[in-house]
Design an enzyme around this catalytic site. Structure first.
Site, PDB file in Angstrom:
ATOM      1  N   ASP A 104       0.844  -1.185   0.000  1.00 12.92           N
ATOM      2  CA  ASP A 104       0.000   0.000   0.000  1.00 12.92           C
ATOM      3  C   ASP A 104       0.885   1.243   0.000  1.00 12.92           C
ATOM      4  O   ASP A 104       1.846   1.316   0.774  1.00 12.92           O
ATOM      5  CB  ASP A 104      -0.866   0.010   1.268  1.00 12.92           C
ATOM      6  CG  ASP A 104      -2.313   0.385   0.999  1.00 12.92           C
ATOM      7  OD1 ASP A 104      -2.525   1.299   0.194  1.00 12.92           O
ATOM      8  OD2 ASP A 104      -3.210  -0.221   1.603  1.00 12.92           O
ATOM      9  N   ASP A 206      -3.523   4.124  -2.418  1.00 14.59           N
ATOM     10  CA  ASP A 206      -4.624   4.658  -1.626  1.00 14.59           C
ATOM     11  C   ASP A 206      -5.112   5.970  -2.226  1.00 14.59           C
ATOM     12  O   ASP A 206      -4.318   6.791  -2.693  1.00 14.59           O
ATOM     13  CB  ASP A 206      -4.118   4.884  -0.191  1.00 14.59           C
ATOM     14  CG  ASP A 206      -5.214   5.273   0.768  1.00 14.59           C
ATOM     15  OD1 ASP A 206      -6.112   4.449   1.001  1.00 14.59           O
ATOM     16  OD2 ASP A 206      -5.158   6.399   1.305  1.00 14.59           O
ATOM     17  N   GLU A 275      -7.193   2.759  -5.693  1.00 15.30           N
ATOM     18  CA  GLU A 275      -8.488   2.904  -5.023  1.00 15.30           C
ATOM     19  C   GLU A 275      -9.116   4.220  -5.468  1.00 15.30           C
ATOM     20  O   GLU A 275      -8.500   5.278  -5.343  1.00 15.30           O
ATOM     21  CB  GLU A 275      -8.296   2.918  -3.506  1.00 15.30           C
ATOM     22  CG  GLU A 275      -9.586   3.204  -2.748  1.00 15.30           C
ATOM     23  CD  GLU A 275      -9.353   3.726  -1.344  1.00 15.30           C
ATOM     24  OE1 GLU A 275     -10.176   3.421  -0.458  1.00 15.30           O
ATOM     25  OE2 GLU A 275      -8.358   4.466  -1.116  1.00 15.30           O
ATOM     26  N   HIS A 336     -10.694  -3.453   3.975  1.00 13.06           N
ATOM     27  CA  HIS A 336     -10.524  -2.955   5.339  1.00 13.06           C
ATOM     28  C   HIS A 336     -11.342  -1.704   5.638  1.00 13.06           C
ATOM     29  O   HIS A 336     -11.316  -1.215   6.773  1.00 13.06           O
ATOM     30  CB  HIS A 336      -9.044  -2.650   5.588  1.00 13.06           C
ATOM     31  CG  HIS A 336      -8.533  -1.541   4.708  1.00 13.06           C
ATOM     32  ND1 HIS A 336      -8.355  -1.696   3.349  1.00 13.06           N
ATOM     33  CD2 HIS A 336      -8.200  -0.265   4.984  1.00 13.06           C
ATOM     34  CE1 HIS A 336      -7.927  -0.565   2.837  1.00 13.06           C
ATOM     35  NE2 HIS A 336      -7.820   0.324   3.804  1.00 13.06           N
ATOM     36  N   ASP A 337     -12.057  -1.172   4.658  1.00 12.76           N
ATOM     37  CA  ASP A 337     -12.806   0.084   4.828  1.00 12.76           C
ATOM     38  C   ASP A 337     -14.314  -0.088   4.894  1.00 12.76           C
ATOM     39  O   ASP A 337     -15.024   0.890   5.152  1.00 12.76           O
ATOM     40  CB  ASP A 337     -12.484   1.050   3.680  1.00 12.76           C
ATOM     41  CG  ASP A 337     -11.165   1.777   3.867  1.00 12.76           C
ATOM     42  OD1 ASP A 337     -10.746   1.955   5.034  1.00 12.76           O
ATOM     43  OD2 ASP A 337     -10.543   2.168   2.861  1.00 12.76           O
TER      44      ASP A 337
END
Length: 551
Positions: A104, A206, A275, A336-337
């Site tokens: 990431d 990200d 993302e 994870h969000d």
């Protein structure tokens, strides 16, 4: 001078990525927090699934206000996760097992403790004064415009050192970098190169459309308060009450992505997935991945919500097909969000047949699937008590929104262990950073590995079977006519056409096959069940589906 591209085997194109959230995967030293050696010790399990690569959420040095998405040193490992030597050992072990390693990278913002920001906020005339987004107050003292933070309130924070506002799309402790400054772009590209030189195979980027802001700082136009006609607008968080025309997704963002691609392309067999959070994420996904000069692939949040009807899936994929122009998607059902898809799609007691059907659908779409740790176990979302919350977003939005902790609880490895095997057995260890979930005990890895009919065994079988089907890896995708209950399409390569039919309802369904879909073989070896194939139609049980080879 034209930069020479390194060879690329395009492993990612149709490959399956497994997302690991390091804090919650495995704790090797008993301090209550997962770490890099813990991941390395469990890579054999990941490889046994049949995935092609892993994506590691951030493990860089960080004050952990947003659990690693606030970076204070882009080129080092936070001691809670281990060392650079631990990371190198992880990469070596993954490569020995045939797994690619993606990490990431959070380029849009840093922690306020990053040395760059410490220097930038010290004065208006230091060498890094323009490395972040600073602006004067309006005459009445208000922020320079109406931009909002995703985590609540204004996107501007007053700083008493410079007597100016700085911009933050997330927490006030996550100031946004100024991509209009070429020095910032060069410094960030150097951090990307650092990990490529250490042997990583790619990046998950990200908030990839947040890099560049409108230099004129113009107000975003209003979208309006939530209405029944626009359910996408969140009543709890006013961030969605604007059209985000100026604070992100600027045209100059594409120029930086081209620079980033040019760098990554100098390393063999590498890739990037971005993302995208946008008013129209699907359109942005297509824009950012087409042309072969920006991102290799990207994902948006359309499949990360509650909607999963056959009609929705058909509309969503049909629109992407019409605008993609060769762009390549990455399809995730959880991360994870967001709340885990077993609960989002299946409710409090998800039907095992639905979870198997969803996996079959995800793994047969044109694109690159991404599986979040524990999806292969069917883990439901965990209800976290307020006093146990860690997520700053959840704490701010409580109680209407419970935050992201419910999908981040420790991975259940051992059914009989008090902490579900998160920490080493036989040693004293600290309380895990989030509570282990009793609802996950019956779904632990060791219990499912011993049960031939478990969801874990189904995922393993399906992932390995998929590798034998070139049409599902690389084939084009033709959507079949829309149906109230059934989502169906054909994947086709030269010499092979595979029919994919899924009943996304809890009722029996009858599906008439189009005239050009003549079945040669029902591919029962896929493990997908719940379908009876007739001459020119399919009868489907609730949550039933099939794969079939066409003539």
């Amino acid at each position: 001078m034209q930069i020479q591209k390194a060879p690329n085997d395009n492993w990612w194109r149709g490959g399956v990525i497994y997302q690991i959230y390091p804090r919650s995967f495995a704790d090797s030293n008993g301090d209550g927090i997962g770490d890099l050696p813990g991941i390395t010790a469990h890579l054999d399990y990941v490889a046994s699934l049949g995935v092609d690569g892993i994506w590691l959420s951030p493990f860089f040095k960080s004050p952990m206000k947003d659990f690693g998405y606030d970076i204070s040193d882009y080129c080092d490992v936070d001691p809670m996760f281990g060392t650079l030597a631990d990371f190198k050992a992880l990469v070596d072990r993954a490569h020995a097992l045939g797994l690619k390693v993606m990490i990431d990278q959070v380029l849009s913002h840093s922690a306020d403790q990053h040395p760059w920001f410490v220097e930038s906020r010290a004065s208006k005339d230091n060498p890094k004064a323009d490395w972040y987004i600073w602006a004067d107050a309006k005459d009445d003292g208000n922020p320079p415009n109406n931009w909002l933070s995703i985590f609540g309130g204004s996107a501007w924070q007053w700083d008493t050192r410079r007597c100016q506002y700085y911009m933050h799309n997330f927490l006030t402790s996550q100031p946004d970098l100024n991509f209009h400054n070429p020095e910032v772009q060069a410094a960030l590209l150097d951090t990307v190169k650092f990990w490529l030189d250490l042997g990583v195979d790619g990046y998950r980027l990200d908030t990839v459309n947040f890099y560049v802001h409108d230099a004129q700082l113009r107000d975003n136009p209003p979208r309006g308060r939530p209405t029944s006609e626009d359910p996408a607008v969140n009543a709890v968080n006013p961030y969605g009450w604007q059209w985000h025309k100026h604070d992100k997704s600027q045209p100059e963002n594409l120029d930086f992505l081209r620079k980033l691609r040019s760098l990554v392309d100098q390393y063999p067999n590498t890739t990037m997935v971005g993302e995208i959070g946008d008013d129209d994420g699907l359109a942005r996904l297509a824009e950012y991945t087409r042309g072969g000069d920006k991102l290799h692939m990207a994902y948006c949040f359309d499949l990360l919500g509650a909607e999963h009807s056959a009609g929705f899936l058909h509309r969503f994929l049909s629109r992407f097909q019409s605008i993609s122009e060769g762009g390549w998607p990455c399809w995730a059902l959880s991360n994870h969000d967001v709340p885990r898809f077993a609960t989002r799609w299946g409710g409090a007691q998800p039907d095992a047949a639905l979870l198997k059907l969803a996996a079959a659908m995800q793994l047969s779409l044109r694109g690159s699937p991404c599986i979040y740790q524990g999806d292969e176990l069917g883990l439901p979302e965990v209800a976290i008590a307020y006093e146990d919350l860690q997520d700053p977003y959840g704490i701010t939005m409580w109680p209407e929104f419970k935050g992201r902790d419910g999908c981040r609880t420790p991975m259940p490895w051992v059914q009989g262990a008090p902490d579900l095997g998160f920490a080493p057995a036989g040693k004293a260890h600290a309380k895990p950073w989030l509570p282990v979930a009793e609802t996950h005990r019956q779904l632990a890895v060791d219990a499912q590995a011993a049960a031939p009919a478990s969801l874990l065994q189904y995922y393993r079988h399906l992932l390995h079977w998929r590798k034998t089907q070139p049409a599902l890896l690389q084939g084009e995708m033709q959507l079949l006519p829309v149906h109230a209950q059934v989502f169906a399409f054909v994947r086709a390569t030269e010499g092979a056409r595979v029919l994919c039919v899924f009943n996304f309802s809890d009722q029996l369904a009858h599906y008439d096959l189009p005239s050009d879909c003549k079945v040669a073989q029902h591919l029962t070896d896929s493990g997908l069940t719940g379908a009876t194939l007739l001459a020119d139609c399919v009868d489907l049980a609730p949550w039933g589906g099939l794969f079939a080879r066409l003539t």
